[in-house]
Design an enzyme around this catalytic site. Sequence first.
Site, mmCIF file in Angstrom:
data_model
loop_
_atom_site.group_PDB
_atom_site.id
_atom_site.type_symbol
_atom_site.label_atom_id
_atom_site.label_comp_id
_atom_site.label_asym_id
_atom_site.label_seq_id
_atom_site.Cartn_x
_atom_site.Cartn_y
_atom_site.Cartn_z
ATOM 1 N N ASP A 14 -54.406 67.975 -61.745
ATOM 2 C CA ASP A 14 -55.665 67.960 -60.978
ATOM 3 C C ASP A 14 -55.711 69.014 -59.875
ATOM 4 O O ASP A 14 -56.353 68.826 -58.847
ATOM 5 C CB ASP A 14 -55.919 66.574 -60.344
ATOM 6 N N LYS A 17 -57.197 73.632 -62.211
ATOM 7 C CA LYS A 17 -56.885 74.674 -63.209
ATOM 8 C C LYS A 17 -58.115 75.073 -64.008
ATOM 9 O O LYS A 17 -58.282 76.236 -64.358
ATOM 10 C CB LYS A 17 -55.818 74.174 -64.201
ATOM 11 N N GLY A 41 -58.226 66.639 -67.710
ATOM 12 C CA GLY A 41 -59.659 66.641 -67.401
ATOM 13 C C GLY A 41 -59.939 67.913 -66.643
ATOM 14 O O GLY A 41 -59.669 68.002 -65.454
ATOM 15 N N HIS A 42 -60.397 68.939 -67.340
ATOM 16 C CA HIS A 42 -60.618 70.235 -66.704
ATOM 17 C C HIS A 42 -62.099 70.370 -66.349
ATOM 18 O O HIS A 42 -62.954 70.429 -67.222
ATOM 19 C CB HIS A 42 -60.117 71.359 -67.620
ATOM 20 N N GLN A 222 -51.965 69.120 -67.163
ATOM 21 C CA GLN A 222 -51.131 68.371 -66.215
ATOM 22 C C GLN A 222 -50.496 69.340 -65.202
ATOM 23 O O GLN A 222 -51.096 70.349 -64.888
ATOM 24 C CB GLN A 222 -50.069 67.531 -66.944
ATOM 25 N N ALA A 295 -60.749 62.931 -63.171
ATOM 26 C CA ALA A 295 -61.760 63.469 -64.078
ATOM 27 C C ALA A 295 -61.708 62.761 -65.429
ATOM 28 O O ALA A 295 -62.683 62.730 -66.172
ATOM 29 C CB ALA A 295 -61.536 64.968 -64.266
ATOM 30 N N THR A 296 -60.560 62.167 -65.768
ATOM 31 C CA THR A 296 -60.421 61.489 -67.057
ATOM 32 C C THR A 296 -60.633 59.990 -66.923
ATOM 33 O O THR A 296 -61.267 59.367 -67.757
ATOM 34 C CB THR A 296 -59.022 61.805 -67.654
ATOM 35 N N GLY A 298 -61.443 58.327 -63.725
ATOM 36 C CA GLY A 298 -62.265 57.912 -62.584
ATOM 37 C C GLY A 298 -61.475 57.240 -61.476
ATOM 38 O O GLY A 298 -62.038 56.812 -60.470
ATOM 39 N N ARG A 299 -60.151 57.119 -61.653
ATOM 40 C CA ARG A 299 -59.338 56.433 -60.634
ATOM 41 C C ARG A 299 -59.321 57.234 -59.329
ATOM 42 O O ARG A 299 -59.264 58.464 -59.368
ATOM 43 C CB ARG A 299 -57.878 56.310 -61.105
ATOM 44 N N GLY A 412 -64.713 76.375 -52.829
ATOM 45 C CA GLY A 412 -65.835 75.538 -53.257
ATOM 46 C C GLY A 412 -65.741 75.339 -54.755
ATOM 47 O O GLY A 412 -64.978 76.037 -55.427
HETATM 48 P P1 IMP Z 1 -50.104 60.060 -69.612
HETATM 49 O O1 IMP Z 1 -49.990 61.541 -69.679
HETATM 50 O O2 IMP Z 1 -51.470 59.538 -69.903
HETATM 51 O O3 IMP Z 1 -49.038 59.377 -70.417
HETATM 52 O O4 IMP Z 1 -49.838 59.629 -68.093
HETATM 53 C C1 IMP Z 1 -48.557 59.796 -67.483
HETATM 54 C C2 IMP Z 1 -48.714 60.174 -66.008
HETATM 55 O O5 IMP Z 1 -49.273 61.488 -65.929
HETATM 56 C C3 IMP Z 1 -49.666 59.275 -65.221
HETATM 57 O O6 IMP Z 1 -49.215 59.218 -63.878
HETATM 58 C C4 IMP Z 1 -50.982 60.018 -65.272
HETATM 59 O O7 IMP Z 1 -51.833 59.678 -64.203
HETATM 60 C C5 IMP Z 1 -50.487 61.445 -65.166
HETATM 61 N N1 IMP Z 1 -51.404 62.420 -65.766
HETATM 62 C C6 IMP Z 1 -51.557 62.712 -67.068
HETATM 63 N N2 IMP Z 1 -52.483 63.675 -67.235
HETATM 64 C C7 IMP Z 1 -52.910 64.017 -66.010
HETATM 65 C C8 IMP Z 1 -53.834 64.985 -65.525
HETATM 66 O O8 IMP Z 1 -54.454 65.740 -66.276
HETATM 67 N N3 IMP Z 1 -54.002 65.013 -64.184
HETATM 68 C C9 IMP Z 1 -53.313 64.217 -63.330
HETATM 69 N N4 IMP Z 1 -52.430 63.318 -63.739
HETATM 70 C C10 IMP Z 1 -52.225 63.208 -65.069
#
Ligand code: IMP
Length: 421
Positions: A14, A17, A41-42, A222, A295-296, A298-299, A412
């Site tokens: 996040d 990127k 979530g880009h 990631q 972005a994926t 909503g948390r 921005g």
């Molecule tokens: P998973 O990749 O869904 O198995 O999640 C494993 C860990 O990576 C969790 O803490 C997720 O929140 C985190 N994570 C996976 N993809 C992303 C991302 O694109 N952005 C931020 N955190 C991510």
Amino acid sequence: MEGAHIVIGAQWGDEGKGKIVDVLASEADAVIRFNGGANAGHTLEIGGTKTVLHLLPVGIVRRGTTNIVGPYVVCDPEVLVTELEIAKASGANVVLDRRAPLVLPIHKQIDAGREQASGAGKIGTTGRGIGPCYEDFTSRRGPTLGDLTDCERFITALAQRGYYAERMAVAAHYGLTPMTVNETVDWAMRFSARIVPHLGDAVQEAAELQQQRLNLLFEGAQGIMLDLVHGGRPYCTSSFCGSGAVAATMGVHSFDRVVGVAKAYVTRVGGGPFPTELTDKTGDLLREKGREFGATTGRPRRCGWLDLAALRYACRVGGVTELVLTKLDILSGLSEIKVCTGYQLDGNTIDPLTTLTADLLSCAAPIYEILPVWNEDLRKYEGFWQLPPPVLRYIRYIEKTLDIPVAGVGVGPEREQMIWK
Ligand code: IMP
């Protein structure tokens, strides 16, 4: 840009990127996703319109760009077909590697079932079935995108060395009722007609583009602090997130630039240690002002001060050669700005080369430096050297501490709100 460039996340994902890849994509001939899946979530904000892409490279919003999905990207066909529509509307080409593993409904069920059964020890995954799918990739079983070409071939992939029967037993262990073989085949075949025309060989495609001296832009998902090996296990993702993942999976071994993207502060979603986390009003302020919601999923994202100890480690193990700092505008108006420069453990400063495991990070006490604040709205600035002196000092402090240049900053959400040095 010229040659082969990589953009990777240098924190816990996040970092922004999507926007950086979008800006650099204007000069790229091909944009290539090489790791992860729809857990990414880009986010792109173009002309006030927000688009979030999860699986296809962000180059799909640009006419004429070739977008490649490599063999190490786990592909959820439901997401693929949605994003293929976006590519079609913008006139971008898409090539999907036929060896890319397919994320099945049972993967998502097992992901959710495991998390639920783990109680307080859960990882906080995105629930997109990523971990279980990569397990199958490593066990050399499970259907790939190429298996969507033919129903019989898909059935054979499910039967391979006891594959689907074993997965059903795992689902049953968590009290879940997964799709049967026939239901899974019917489900998958619904996507065939839309996906099969895009199947190809991503590695060959990249080699051919390089032979023609065209520019390749690799889009990481990631972040290095979530890397399967270098991230804090088990609070990490299931793929490799550094520049080595491009070499290992795309067969491209020499890069002109490896750009690490880092936010001017830090966010994290899901569980796991976070030494500079702010659980006070400043953390809430960063979350609200920075719109820090996943972005994926909503948390709400956990927010904290910039952690240069973690960033130094991430740049080293991930092969970063320069940084882009995003969301610098969010720090405007704070009454105090701190950055973490190292950690203490049991009263001793830890060696900067120490591997940052989850155990270590959960006991590490950050050592903070307090830096000058600024109040100016950075969105109105255009030239790097015109930025207010405390902002330039913040950037210079990062460069000096890490011994890595900062090539540009984000001020921005829009494409234009980038200032390059
Ligand atoms: P998973 O990749 O869904 O198995 O999640 C494993 C860990 O990576 C969790 O803490 C997720 O929140 C985190 N994570 C996976 N993809 C992303 C991302 O694109 N952005 C931020 N955190 C991510």
